[in-house]
Enzyme design. Structure first.
Site, mmCIF file in Angstrom:
data_model
loop_
_atom_site.group_PDB
_atom_site.id
_atom_site.type_symbol
_atom_site.label_atom_id
_atom_site.label_comp_id
_atom_site.label_asym_id
_atom_site.label_seq_id
_atom_site.Cartn_x
_atom_site.Cartn_y
_atom_site.Cartn_z
ATOM 1 C CG HIS A 260 0.773 -11.173 5.684
ATOM 2 N ND1 HIS A 260 0.058 -10.560 4.684
ATOM 3 C CD2 HIS A 260 -0.125 -11.930 6.368
ATOM 4 C CE1 HIS A 260 -1.213 -10.926 4.766
ATOM 5 N NE2 HIS A 260 -1.347 -11.759 5.778
ATOM 6 C CG LEU B 187 8.915 8.364 -0.859
ATOM 7 C CD1 LEU B 187 8.085 8.592 -2.119
ATOM 8 C CD2 LEU B 187 9.323 6.898 -0.768
ATOM 9 C CG ASP C 87 -5.713 -8.103 -2.213
ATOM 10 O OD1 ASP C 87 -5.478 -8.759 -1.179
ATOM 11 O OD2 ASP C 87 -6.777 -8.198 -2.847
HETATM 12 C C1 FPP Z 1 -3.334 -8.187 1.677
HETATM 13 O O1 FPP Z 1 -3.121 -9.479 1.249
HETATM 14 C C2 FPP Z 1 -2.281 -7.799 2.580
HETATM 15 C C3 FPP Z 1 -2.442 -7.450 3.891
HETATM 16 C C4 FPP Z 1 -3.742 -7.412 4.575
HETATM 17 C C5 FPP Z 1 -1.267 -7.098 4.709
HETATM 18 C C6 FPP Z 1 -0.297 -6.276 3.940
HETATM 19 C C7 FPP Z 1 0.879 -6.070 4.750
HETATM 20 C C8 FPP Z 1 2.128 -6.076 4.264
HETATM 21 C C9 FPP Z 1 2.523 -6.298 2.870
HETATM 22 C C10 FPP Z 1 3.194 -5.746 5.162
HETATM 23 C C11 FPP Z 1 3.590 -4.340 4.887
HETATM 24 C C12 FPP Z 1 4.575 -3.970 5.826
HETATM 25 C C13 FPP Z 1 4.808 -2.710 6.119
HETATM 26 C C14 FPP Z 1 5.905 -2.433 7.037
HETATM 27 C C15 FPP Z 1 4.016 -1.604 5.602
HETATM 28 P P1 FPP Z 1 -4.182 -10.577 1.673
HETATM 29 O O2 FPP Z 1 -3.758 -11.191 2.947
HETATM 30 O O3 FPP Z 1 -5.559 -9.977 1.698
HETATM 31 O O4 FPP Z 1 -4.018 -11.589 0.501
HETATM 32 P P2 FPP Z 1 -5.141 -12.503 -0.147
HETATM 33 O O5 FPP Z 1 -6.110 -11.564 -0.831
HETATM 34 O O6 FPP Z 1 -4.361 -13.316 -1.118
HETATM 35 O O7 FPP Z 1 -5.769 -13.301 0.948
#
Ligand code: FPP
Length: 237
Positions: free
Chosen positions: A41, A135, A24
């Site tokens: 992201h 893994l 997050d």
């Molecule tokens: C949460 O941060 C993150 C997500 C909803 C997307 C997570 C995706 C990735 C890190 C990409 C991963 C890639 C692969 C290939 C697995 P948020 O957007 O909720 O952040 P915020 O709480 O600051 O708004």
């Protein structure tokens, strides 16, 4: 003599078998820098790749990351499209590297939300990696814990099961045959589980970090695992 105090090396005493991470904070990471959320992201995905490498170095058996929840489909069309593009590119492009790194891949989630082509591409990636022995990397994609349990029970009813045991439910979850998570890490400062591995985490240890996901590096992962080693697990006994 006057230099900074030397940092103590992080001592990992007990290695968990399965670590699960709620990644997050990408959005806030980007917003604080005046960047669009999708940029967060992108950097978050780069950190995901580094984390996989760190887990390989640590000899971890299983890593699950929460990449996209069923609820995340309700975000703006722009953001959903951005996340999907990044994820698609990573999962598909990353496969040859994962083959070299002996990583197995499991996608956990309700793939009926995806179009036929994406679904096929994800399943192909899984198939290409299924004989690897290192893994096990699970990517929770379009994942919701309650729906996963509902689907498992539905599958048992359809099979005509007259008795339902905890094991028979576990065997119908996306995680069938995997060990339950020992340690669930959530970055980004929030202290909630957001419908993540509800059944499987019944006895997991939780670790909450204020770091936003793009800042959660190998050192911080090791700190979380070291803290896990200090916990007394009693499994309700
Ligand atoms: C949460 O941060 C993150 C997500 C909803 C997307 C997570 C995706 C990735 C890190 C990409 C991963 C890639 C692969 C290939 C697995 P948020 O957007 O909720 O952040 P915020 O709480 O600051 O708004």
């Amino acid at each position: 003599m006057f230099g900074r105090k030397k940092k103590q090396p992080i001592e990992i005493t007990v290695m968990p078998r399965h670590v699960a991470i709620i990644m997050d904070g990408n959005g806030r990471w980007a917003t604080r820098r005046g960047l669009p959320r999708t940029a967060g992201h992108k950097v978050g995905s780069e950190n995901f790749v580094k984390t996989v490498d760190a887990c390989i170095r640590l000899g971890l058996e299983c890593l699950t990351v929460y990449a996209f929840s069923t609820e995340n489909w309700q975000r703006s069309a722009d953001e959903v499209e951005g996340i999907m593009k990044i994820m698609h590119a990573y999962i598909i492009k990353y496969v040859p590297e994962l083959i070299k790194k002996n990583v197995r891949l499991r996608i956990l989630g309700d793939l009926s939300y995806f179009d036929e082509e994406s679904r096929r591409a994800l399943l192909e990636s899984e198939n290409k990696l299924e004989n690897n022995t290192g893994l096990t990397l699970c990517i929770a994609l379009s994942y919701g814990g309650r729906n996963e349990i509902r689907q498992a029970v539905e599958a048992l009813i359809k099979e005509g099961a007259t008795e339902i045991s905890e094991q028979s439910i576990s065997d119908k979850l996306y995680t069938a045959s995997l060990p339950d998570p020992d340690l669930v890490i959530r970055t980004g400062g929030e202290k909630r589980i957001s419908n993540f591995l509800l059944w499987q985490s019944a006895y997991a240890e939780y670790y909450f970090s204020d770091d936003l996901w793009p800042d959660f590096n190998e050192e911080k992962l090791k700190e979380a695992i070291a803290e896990f080693g200090k916990r007394k697990r009693r499994y309700g006994k």
